[in-house]
Motif scaffolding. Structure first.
Motif, mmCIF file in Angstrom:
data_model
loop_
_atom_site.group_PDB
_atom_site.id
_atom_site.type_symbol
_atom_site.label_atom_id
_atom_site.label_comp_id
_atom_site.label_asym_id
_atom_site.label_seq_id
_atom_site.Cartn_x
_atom_site.Cartn_y
_atom_site.Cartn_z
ATOM 1 N N HIS A 141 1.838 2.150 9.056
ATOM 2 C CA HIS A 141 0.465 2.646 9.053
ATOM 3 C C HIS A 141 0.416 4.168 8.929
ATOM 4 O O HIS A 141 -0.484 4.726 8.299
ATOM 5 C CB HIS A 141 -0.268 2.185 10.316
ATOM 6 N N GLU A 142 1.410 4.853 9.494
ATOM 7 C CA GLU A 142 1.473 6.310 9.380
ATOM 8 C C GLU A 142 1.852 6.720 7.956
ATOM 9 O O GLU A 142 1.301 7.696 7.419
ATOM 10 C CB GLU A 142 2.476 6.873 10.387
ATOM 11 N N GLU A 200 -1.227 6.294 5.714
ATOM 12 C CA GLU A 200 -2.192 7.385 5.857
ATOM 13 C C GLU A 200 -1.710 8.637 5.137
ATOM 14 O O GLU A 200 -2.491 9.363 4.512
ATOM 15 C CB GLU A 200 -2.416 7.685 7.347
ATOM 16 N N LYS A 201 -0.428 8.890 5.188
ATOM 17 C CA LYS A 201 0.134 10.082 4.556
ATOM 18 C C LYS A 201 0.067 9.992 3.034
ATOM 19 O O LYS A 201 -0.223 10.985 2.350
ATOM 20 C CB LYS A 201 1.586 10.256 5.020
ATOM 21 N N TRP A 258 -1.855 7.809 1.139
ATOM 22 C CA TRP A 258 -3.000 7.093 0.588
ATOM 23 C C TRP A 258 -3.626 7.798 -0.613
ATOM 24 O O TRP A 258 -3.963 7.165 -1.612
ATOM 25 C CB TRP A 258 -4.048 6.843 1.669
ATOM 26 N N HIS A 259 -3.776 9.104 -0.577
ATOM 27 C CA HIS A 259 -4.435 9.802 -1.683
ATOM 28 C C HIS A 259 -3.648 9.645 -2.984
ATOM 29 O O HIS A 259 -4.237 9.486 -4.057
ATOM 30 C CB HIS A 259 -4.618 11.278 -1.335
ATOM 31 N N PRO A 303 -6.628 -2.060 5.068
ATOM 32 C CA PRO A 303 -5.835 -1.277 4.122
ATOM 33 C C PRO A 303 -5.485 -2.047 2.861
ATOM 34 O O PRO A 303 -5.426 -1.477 1.766
ATOM 35 C CB PRO A 303 -4.568 -0.911 4.902
ATOM 36 N N LYS A 363 -8.364 -1.912 0.553
ATOM 37 C CA LYS A 363 -8.459 -0.598 -0.081
ATOM 38 C C LYS A 363 -7.588 -0.541 -1.331
ATOM 39 O O LYS A 363 -7.977 0.031 -2.351
ATOM 40 C CB LYS A 363 -8.019 0.502 0.894
#
Length: 585
Positions: free
Chosen positions: A103-104, A107-108, A110-111, A427, A430
């Motif tokens: 999950h970390e 998040e790092k 994702w972009h 997620p 997404k």
């Protein structure tokens, strides 16, 4: 005569001699002693001095020894501090892959994931590895139908065989196929197998609720006689209660010789036998004529019942329609992230203490103390390193995006109720907004007859996955093993299946320094390896098969089935989807 006493002078260290004034007994004879008395005195003085010195040294050593003996105690105390209540104060680097940090990572990155659709993979070109299958030589020239019919015309049937198929949908399927093979081996009449009700699967369905019973009996006619129930005269003998029939316990993976030597005499004597449970009770290495019956049962005789196949056909057509952006092709994922699966795996995710407490309750409710036994060692980190933890929806999504599947890809999710579905599926949605399940494809009225029947619901998932362009397995088990074999049988030997290397994946998803480009390179290599493994065929010499005929049906099953008349070949495929199935195949 007077004896003379000879007194010799006694040497002294100062050199003076004296003679004893009183009579003394004669000295004892000396044995090879040539040491002067003065040396002995000197030695005794030296010995006394050394004794004093050694006693002092002994005191020092004894005191040092006490401290020396205390050293292990200090060492053990230090270890206890590290692993005991104070372990939180001592930082230890976790082993690579032992901690869930996906999950970390998400998040790092994702972009970069969100903006990366430039190198999307074409579903029609995912599978590139081509390998021509070598047919088993020689293919049987004789008709197995004739062989089995002739065998039964001479002696009468040896009796009735009753089996209880236990487990979930595909473990039961394995039991049914093995029952057909054993019935043919023993020249027995097979009673339609009884599906065992289990507290985990909680499905009271009977054989006819899941499979087409008439088709099953008709297809096997001439090879194995199948009846729906025992004759009246036999039932009367056992007070109309099948459980009164003596049960035979069969060892797991029993060879053909065991059935012929141990089971067959009992069957001939009693006229009926019952075997429960029956999962994995026949070895994979069996003679070709017995292997043929497995192939016939699994690939032709077992066809889903009309209610199941009707809804399944609708779901496949709807998935094809919703996959218009990719030419009607879609990806199916068998996700094992249900609550009971997460609990049974004993793996840790990102839910903290609340998750641990909840999973403990689920384990206690489902397995009643099994995980609290003293001999049960639970090591979540080691489980994750060894690839035994179910992949989360997030991890599946990152893997597929890394392999090149973009956000226009339609995904069918085959699963039970996802553990904390909203949190874990967010997620994945997404990354793949075109995400579908049987619940989203079917109406509530269409699904109503299937609610509460886990095996019937699994049959729907099985069918939609069967006709997908790409199948993704995440945890192993009977479902993917049977499905991969079925797909190999339909698609010219290629399973068209992604089997992730979870040991490698968990290490990558714990590396906080990994870049999206580096992760993509690793995933693309993993896809190439799945492509290569999809065409793997185990080496079989003189029918000494160790691998599963259900996972690797070729070349044996195709060779065996094509030796029969054309009416037997692939009839189940056209039944499932009519013209659509033929186009997929």
């Amino acid at each position: 005569m007077k004896s003379k006493n000879h007194h010799q002078p006694t040497p002294v260290c100062n050199g003076n001699t004296s003679e004893s004034s009183s009579p003394s007994p004669p000295p004892s004879p000396r044995r090879h002693s040539a040491v002067p008395h003065c040396r002995r005195l000197l030695r005794s003085k030296t010995f006394s001095q050394s004794r004093r010195e050694s006693s002092v040294a002994g005191i020092i050593i004894r005191r040092g020894l006490r401290y020396f003996l205390l050293l292990p105690l200090f060492y053990i105390s230090g270890l206890l501090m590290c692993v005991g209540p104070f372990s939180g104060l001592v930082w230890q680097a976790p082993l690579p892959g032992s901690v869930y940090r996906s999950h970390e990572i998400f998040e790092k990155l994702w972009h970069e994931i969100e903006s990366d659709n430039s190198s999307a993979i074409e579903l029609s070109s995912v599978w590139r590895y081509n390998r021509r299958l070598k047919e088993q030589k020689p293919c049987p020239n004789t008709s197995y139908r004739h062989h089995f019919a002739t065998k039964r015309e001479s002696p009468d049937p040896s009796g009735y065989l009753i089996v209880e198929a236990n487990g979930g949908l595909n473990q039961q399927r394995s039991s049914i196929c093995n029952a057909v093979a054993v019935a043919g081996l023993l020249n027995a009449i097979l009673v339609i197998p009884h599906l065992d009700f289990h507290s985990v699967w909680v499905d009271p369905s009977e054989f006819g609720d899941i499979y087409d019973e008439d088709h099953f009996i008709t297809t096997l006619k001439g090879f194995v006689e199948v009846v729906q129930e025992l004759p009246e005269v036999v039932m009367e003998r056992y007070d109309y209660n099948i459980t009164n029939i003596p049960n035979i316990r069969i060892e797991a993976w029993a060879p053909v010789s065991y059935y012929l030597e141990e089971v067959y005499p009992v069957l001939r004597k009693q006229g009926v036998i019952r075997i429960a449970p029956f999962a994995n009770r026949l070895a994979m290495n069996v003679p070709p004529r017995v292997q043929f019956l497995r192939c016939l049962a699994n690939n032709v005789a077992l066809r889903f019942s009309f209610p199941v196949s009707t809804l399944a056909r609708k779901l496949v057509k709807r998935m094809i329609e919703k996959s218009s952006r990719t030419g009607g092709k879609y990806v199916s994922v068998h996700l094992r992230f249900e609550e009971d699966m997460v609990a049974f795996s004993c793996c840790l995710y990102d839910g903290g203490k609340a998750e641990n407490f909840e999973m403990d309750l689920v384990r206690e409710k489902g397995w009643r103390g099994k995980f609290r036994r003293k001999d049960r060692l639970i090591q979540p980190g080691l489980n994750r390193i060894n690839g035994k933890c179910p992949l989360t929806p997030l991890e599946v999504g990152m893997m597929l995006r890394g392999m090149g599947f973009d956000n226009n890809t339609s995904i069918y999710l085959a699963s039970g109720k996802i553990y904390q579905a909203e949190r874990h599926l967010d997620p994945l949605l997404k990354m793949f907004p075109l995400l579908y399940t049987k619940e989203s494809l079917a109406t509530s009225d269409e699904l109503a007859p299937f609610k509460g029947y886990s095996s019937r619901l699994a049959a729907l998932d099985y069918t939609v996955c069967l006709f997908s362009e790409v199948f993704v397995t995440t945890q192993g088990g009977n479902f993917p093993h049977f499905l991969m074999g079925h797909r190999r049988f339909l698609f010219g030997g290629h399973a068209k299946t992604i089997q992730p290397d979870k040991r490698k994946l968990v290490i990558l998803l714990q590396d906080m320094d990994i870049s999206w480009k580096a992760f993509k390179n690793e995933m693309e290599s993993m896809l190439i390896e799945s492509d290569r493994k999809g065409m793997n065929v185990p080496r079989i010499k003189k029918s000494r098969r160790k691998s599963s005929i259900y996972t690797y049906p070729l070349p044996e099953c195709r060779c065996l089935l094509e030796s029969q008349n054309s009416t037997i070949k692939f009839t189940h495929t056209t039944h499932m989807l009519d013209d659509e199935a033929e186009s997929v195949v």
